[in-house]
Motif scaffolding. Structure first.
Motif, PDB file in Angstrom:
ATOM      1  N   ALA A   1      27.924  20.427   3.312  1.00  0.00           N
ATOM      2  CA  ALA A   1      27.876  20.860   1.906  1.00  0.00           C
ATOM      3  C   ALA A   1      27.835  22.382   1.810  1.00  0.00           C
ATOM      4  CB  ALA A   1      26.649  20.258   1.215  1.00  0.00           C
ATOM      5  N   HIS A   2      27.045  23.027   2.687  1.00  0.00           N
ATOM      6  CA  HIS A   2      26.961  24.488   2.672  1.00  0.00           C
ATOM      7  C   HIS A   2      28.267  25.129   3.135  1.00  0.00           C
ATOM      8  CE1 HIS A   2      22.260  24.730   2.785  1.00  0.00           C
ATOM      9  NE2 HIS A   2      22.742  24.471   1.589  1.00  0.00           N
ATOM     10  N   VAL A   3      28.919  24.512   4.110  1.00  0.00           N
ATOM     11  CA  VAL A   3      30.208  25.030   4.597  1.00  0.00           C
ATOM     12  C   VAL A   3      31.240  25.001   3.478  1.00  0.00           C
ATOM     13  CG1 VAL A   3      32.110  24.617   6.218  1.00  0.00           C
ATOM     14  CG2 VAL A   3      29.730  24.404   6.998  1.00  0.00           C
ATOM     15  N   GLN A   4      31.284  23.877   2.764  1.00  0.00           N
ATOM     16  CA  GLN A   4      32.236  23.732   1.654  1.00  0.00           C
ATOM     17  C   GLN A   4      31.958  24.760   0.558  1.00  0.00           C
ATOM     18  OE1 GLN A   4      32.206  19.827  -0.084  1.00  0.00           O
ATOM     19  NE2 GLN A   4      33.806  20.295  -1.568  1.00  0.00           N
TER      20      GLN A   4
ATOM     21  N   TYR B   1      13.473  40.269  -4.070  1.00  0.00           N
ATOM     22  CA  TYR B   1      14.665  39.450  -4.335  1.00  0.00           C
ATOM     23  C   TYR B   1      14.980  38.510  -3.175  1.00  0.00           C
ATOM     24  CZ  TYR B   1      19.666  38.327  -4.532  1.00  0.00           C
ATOM     25  OH  TYR B   1      20.875  37.658  -4.497  1.00  0.00           O
ATOM     26  N   CYS B   2      14.809  39.021  -1.956  1.00  0.00           N
ATOM     27  CA  CYS B   2      15.358  38.318  -0.800  1.00  0.00           C
ATOM     28  C   CYS B   2      14.305  37.732   0.134  1.00  0.00           C
ATOM     29  CB  CYS B   2      16.231  39.299  -0.033  1.00  0.00           C
ATOM     30  SG  CYS B   2      17.526  38.510   0.876  1.00  0.00           S
ATOM     31  N   ASN B   3      13.418  38.586   0.659  1.00  0.00           N
ATOM     32  CA  ASN B   3      12.496  38.139   1.707  1.00  0.00           C
ATOM     33  C   ASN B   3      11.391  37.236   1.184  1.00  0.00           C
ATOM     34  OD1 ASN B   3      13.752  40.816   2.430  1.00  0.00           O
ATOM     35  ND2 ASN B   3      12.964  40.184   4.415  1.00  0.00           N
ATOM     36  N   ARG B   4      10.783  37.620   0.065  1.00  0.00           N
ATOM     37  CA  ARG B   4       9.660  36.809  -0.431  1.00  0.00           C
ATOM     38  C   ARG B   4      10.088  35.377  -0.764  1.00  0.00           C
ATOM     39  NH1 ARG B   4       4.740  38.360  -1.944  1.00  0.00           N
ATOM     40  NH2 ARG B   4       5.270  40.522  -2.355  1.00  0.00           N
ATOM     41  N   PRO B   5      11.189  35.181  -1.514  1.00  0.00           N
ATOM     42  CA  PRO B   5      11.602  33.787  -1.798  1.00  0.00           C
ATOM     43  C   PRO B   5      12.462  33.164  -0.708  1.00  0.00           C
ATOM     44  CG  PRO B   5      12.980  35.294  -3.049  1.00  0.00           C
ATOM     45  CD  PRO B   5      11.980  36.148  -2.314  1.00  0.00           C
ATOM     46  N   ARG B   6      12.729  33.918   0.401  1.00  0.00           N
ATOM     47  CA  ARG B   6      13.556  33.423   1.517  1.00  0.00           C
ATOM     48  C   ARG B   6      14.957  33.027   1.034  1.00  0.00           C
ATOM     49  NH1 ARG B   6      11.684  35.679   5.376  1.00  0.00           N
ATOM     50  NH2 ARG B   6      12.514  34.199   6.893  1.00  0.00           N
ATOM     51  N   ARG B   7      15.569  33.904   0.260  1.00  0.00           N
ATOM     52  CA  ARG B   7      16.923  33.662  -0.254  1.00  0.00           C
ATOM     53  C   ARG B   7      17.925  33.783   0.898  1.00  0.00           C
ATOM     54  NH1 ARG B   7      18.108  34.197  -5.815  1.00  0.00           N
ATOM     55  NH2 ARG B   7      16.167  35.361  -6.037  1.00  0.00           N
ATOM     56  N   THR B   8      18.883  32.879   0.959  1.00  0.00           N
ATOM     57  CA  THR B   8      19.818  32.849   2.094  1.00  0.00           C
ATOM     58  C   THR B   8      21.079  33.680   1.810  1.00  0.00           C
ATOM     59  OG1 THR B   8      21.064  30.929   1.306  1.00  0.00           O
ATOM     60  CG2 THR B   8      19.075  30.477   2.611  1.00  0.00           C
ATOM     61  N   ILE B   9      21.826  33.936   2.879  1.00  0.00           N
ATOM     62  CA  ILE B   9      23.102  34.651   2.745  1.00  0.00           C
ATOM     63  C   ILE B   9      24.019  33.928   1.768  1.00  0.00           C
ATOM     64  CG2 ILE B   9      25.262  35.089   4.021  1.00  0.00           C
ATOM     65  CD1 ILE B   9      23.542  36.112   6.339  1.00  0.00           C
ATOM     66  N   LEU B  10      24.118  32.611   1.887  1.00  0.00           N
ATOM     67  CA  LEU B  10      24.975  31.838   0.986  1.00  0.00           C
ATOM     68  C   LEU B  10      24.539  32.015  -0.467  1.00  0.00           C
ATOM     69  CD1 LEU B  10      27.182  29.795   0.367  1.00  0.00           C
ATOM     70  CD2 LEU B  10      25.624  27.958   1.049  1.00  0.00           C
TER      71      LEU B  10
END
Length: 590
Positions: free
Chosen positions: A257-260, A345-354
Motif C-alpha cells: 500500500a505504501h509503495v503504491q 513537525y517531523c520528529n515529535r510526531p514521527r512523521r515519515t518520508i512518505l
C-alpha cells in the motif's frame, strides 16, 4: 588543476553518522573541494599514513562500543606496535554522535581523538560531541562545529580561485542517473542478490539467505496491549552458524500500500525498468539492487519511505522544489533557525518520508527520478536476539502520536503481516556475533536480567548452558501480567524443577505498587552480592535502552553499598571493574 582533496571516514550504526558524513561531502562539493566519503571498514586503513586531512565521524553504540562498520579499523588503530609518529603528517578532526543518557557518552569519539594524537596526528579542532538528548538533536553541537571546521579546512585547502561556491539553493548533481528501458531485457531476472543453499560464503548484508518462515505465533494474551510474535525460520543448508548471544539481522520491505501511494504521489510507473549508472568513477552501485531494476523493486526493497526524514532530506527537497510556497517552507525546515519547528513537525510526531511528500505534493510530483537515491536513505537491516534454534521474539511496534494514523515499526509490522499458513514465505536474513559472551567455565554462575523481549538471548544461553551441564543460572524476568506476557513460563518452570535455573519474576501490574526487575534485584541483594563478589558470577542485562539499564545499574550500586559495605565511590569503581573485565555485559535497543 584537480580540486583539493580530503577524506571523510564514518562509523555508523543507525545511519546518523553516515548522514552527517554525506552532508560534509555535499558541503565540500559546494565549496569546490574534492571529498571522498567512506565507511571506516571499507577504507584500507594502512593508507592513513598518506592522508593529509581526514575527518572522522563516529557514533557510540551500546555501552561504549564502536559501530559494526568500524570494528576492524578500531582493532587496527589500537595496536600497541604502531609507532608514535605513524600519523605525523595528518591533520584530523573527530565528530562524535552519542546519547548523554548513557554513562559512556561519545566514548568512541573521545577515545579515537586521543589515539590519533598519540599516533602523531594534529587536531584541527576539539572533538565535537553531538547529543541525541538535546532538544534539537545532534545538530545543536554539529552546526557550530562544522562552521569552525570549514574555516580551518579552507585555510589548508583553498578552492580554485576561478570557481565560485555553489549556493545552497542550487541542487548538486545526483549520484546516479536512472536510464529507463523501453522494454524488458530478454535475459536476466529481477531479484535480490542472495546466498544460495550450499554456498561457500556465509550469508551477509550484500548476500542474505532467503529463509523459509516456519511459524509466526502471537505469544501475548489477546487482551494484552502489545502484540509480541515468536517467529521461527528454517536455515538448513544456509551455512549459518551461531552461539548464544548472537543476533539475526533481517532486511524488511515496505508495504504494498505504501509503495503504491509513493509511486502515485511522485507520478512513477511501478513497472518501469531502469539501470543505474554512477556519475562519478569512484562511486559504485548499491549491491542490493539488481540491474536492471523496476521502480516497484526499488521502492519496496530499498528506499526507506517509512523512516522519519533527517534535515538533509529537507535541504535537498527544497533545492528540487519548483513550488514557491512549498519551497519556502522546506527552506525554513532545513535552516539552522528552523530546527525547533522541524522537530515539532517531523520528529515529535514521527512523521515519515512518505507523509512529508504527501504534505508537499507539488514538490513531490516534480522530483527527478535521478535524485531518489540521494533523497531517501536505504532501508537498514533490523537486529533481533536469537532465542534458540532460529527463533526470534518480536514486539510489534505500534504507537499513537498526534497524527491520525498510528506509527508502526517497519520491520516488526512487516514480519507480523507474514503468514506461512497462507503459502511459502521467505525472509532475507543473516547472522552476526552479538555483544554478549558467556563464560565457558562450568562452575561460574550467571545472573541474567531480561525484562520483556530482553529475555530472548537468555533463553538461548540457558538452553546451551544446561545442555553443557552448567546449572548455576539465575534469571530475573519482568513483564506486566503473569497470564498475558510471561514468555516461556512452562519452560522456565520445568528447568526450575530440574534445578537448572533460579527464576525471579517481576509482574509490574499485579499489585498496587509497580514491581520491576530492579526491585527484585534489591530484594535479593545479599544473594546477588554473594554471587558476584564471592563466586565470580557474570551479570548480563538485555532489553529496552530507555531507563531500565540505568535503573538496574542504580540497583547494583545500592547492593554494593548495603550488602557489600562499600562507600559510593568504591561501589562505582566496583561496577566499572565488572564492566572492564566483561563480567557486566549489556545488549540494549531503542
Amino acid at each position: 588543476m584537480p580540486n583539493p582533496q580530503f577524506l571523510v571516514l564514518f562509523g555508523s550504526q543507525t545511519g546518523t553518522a553516515q548522514d552527517v558524513s554525506e552532508r560534509l561531502g555535499r558541503e565540500a562539493r559546494r565549496r569546490r573541494l574534492g571529498c571522498r566519503v567512506q565507511a571506516l571498514d571499507s577504507y584500507p586503513v594502512v593508507n592513513l599514513i598518506n592522508e593529509p586531512l581526514v575527518i572522522f565521524v563516529c557514533a557510540t553504540t551500546g555501552q561504549g562500543e564502536p559501530p559494526d562498520n568500524m570494528k576492524n579499523f578500531w582493532r587496527f588503530i589500537f595496536r600497541k606496535k604502531l609507532p608514535s609518529t605513524a600519523l605525523c603528517q595528518m591533520e584530523f578532526a573527530v565528530l562524535g554522535l552519542g546519547d548523554s543518557s548513557y554513562t559512556k557518552f561519545n566514548f568512541v569519539a573521545k577515545k579515537l581523538h586521543r589515539r590519533l594524537l598519540q599516533l602523531g596526528g594534529s587536531a584541527l579542532l576539539p572533538v565535537c560531541l553531538g547529543d541525541d538528548q538535546h532538544e534539537l538533536g545532534p545538530d545543536a553541537a554539529v552546526d557550530p562545529w562544522l562552521r569552525d571546521l570549514w574555516d580551518r579546512v579552507l585555510g589548508l585547502l583553498p578552492p580554485p580561485p576561478d570557481l565560485a561556491e555553489i549556493p545552497p539553493g542550487v541542487p548538486l548533481p545526483s549520484k546516479f542517473t536512472l536510464l529507463f528501458l523501453q522494454e524488458a531485457p530478454s535475459t536476466g531476472s529481477e531479484g535480490q542478490r542472495v546466498a544460495h543453499p550450499g554456498s561457500q560464503e556465509p550469508p551477509s548484508e550484500s548476500k542474505p539467505f532467503l529463509a523459509p518462515m516456519i511459524s509466526n505465533q502471537r505469544v501475548t494474551g489477546p487482551s494484552h496491549f502489545q502484540d509480541v510474535r515468536l517467529i521461527e525460520f528454517d536455515i538448513s543448508g544456509s551455512g549459518i552458524s551461531f552461539a548464544a548471544g548472537d543476533v539475526v539481522l533481517i532486511q524488511p520491505s515496505n508495504s504494498a500500500a505504501h509503495v503504491q501511494q509513493f509511486c502515485q504521489v511522485l507520478g512513477l510507473d511501478p513497472d518501469q525498468l531502469f539501470t543505474l549508472q554512477p556519475r562519478e568513477p569512484d562511486v559504485s552501485c548499491p549491491t542490493r539492487l539488481p540491474q536492471p531494476c523496476s521502480m516497484r523493486h526499488l521502492v519496496s526493497h530499498y528506499l526507506d519511505i517509512a523512516s522519519v526524514p533527517r534535515r538533509s532530506f529537507f535541504e535537498l527537497l527544497a533545492c528540487l522544489s519548483l513550488h514557491e510556497l512549498e519551497r519556502e517552507k522546506l527552506l525554513e525546515f532545513s535552516s539552522a533557525q528552523g530546527q525547533e519547528e522541524l522537530f515539532e513537525y517531523c520528529n515529535r510526531p514521527r512523521r515519515t518520508i512518505l507523509e512529508v511528500l504527501c504534505d508537499f505534493p507539488h514538490t513531490a510530483a516534480a522530483i527527478p527520478p535521478d535524485y531518489l537515491l540521494d533523497l531517501i536513505p536505504a532501508i537498514r537491516p533490523r537486529a533481533f536476539s536469537i532465542a534458540s534454534s532460529m527463533l526470534i521474539l518480536v514486539a510489534v511496534v505500534q504507537f499513537q502520536t498526534r497524527l491520525k494514523e498510528p506509527r508502526r515499526g517497519l520491520c516488526s509490522s512487516w514480519l507480523a503481516s507474514l503468514d506461512p499458513g497462507q503459502g511459502p514465505v521467505r525472509v532475507p536474513l543473516w547472522v552476526r556475533p552479538g555483544s554478549l559472551a558467556f563464560p565457558e567455565t562450568p562452575d561460574t554462575p550467571v545472573i541474567m536480567v531480561g525484562p520483556g523481549t530482553g529475555v530472548a538471548p537468555f533463553r538461548a544461553a540457558i538452553q546451551e548452558r544446561v545442555a553443557q551441564g552448567q546449572t548455576r543460572n539465575f534469571l530475573f524476568f519482568g513483564c506486566r501480567w503473569r497470564d498475558q506476557d510471561f514468555y516461556w513460563e512452562a519452560e522456565w518452570q520445568e528447568l526450575e524443577m530440574r534445578d537448572c535455573l533460579t527464576l525471579v519474576p517481576a509482574f509490574s501490574r499485579e499489585q498496587e505498587q509497580k514491581v520491576y526487575v530492579q526491585h527484585r534485584l534489591r530484594e535479593l541483594g545479599s544473594l546477588v552480592w554473594e554471587l558476584l563478589d564471592r563466586q565470580g558470577a557474570y551479570f548480563y542485562l538485555a532489553g529496552n535502552a530507555k531507563s531500565m539499564p540505568a535503573d538496574v545499574s542504580e540497583a547494583l550500586m545500592s547492593i554494593f553499598q548495603e550488602n557489600g559495605g562499600l562507600c559510593s565511590p568504591d561501589a562505582a569503581a566496583y561496577l566499572a571493574r565488572l564492566q572492564r573485565t566483561q563480567r557486566f555485559q549489556t545488549e540494549t535497543w531503542a
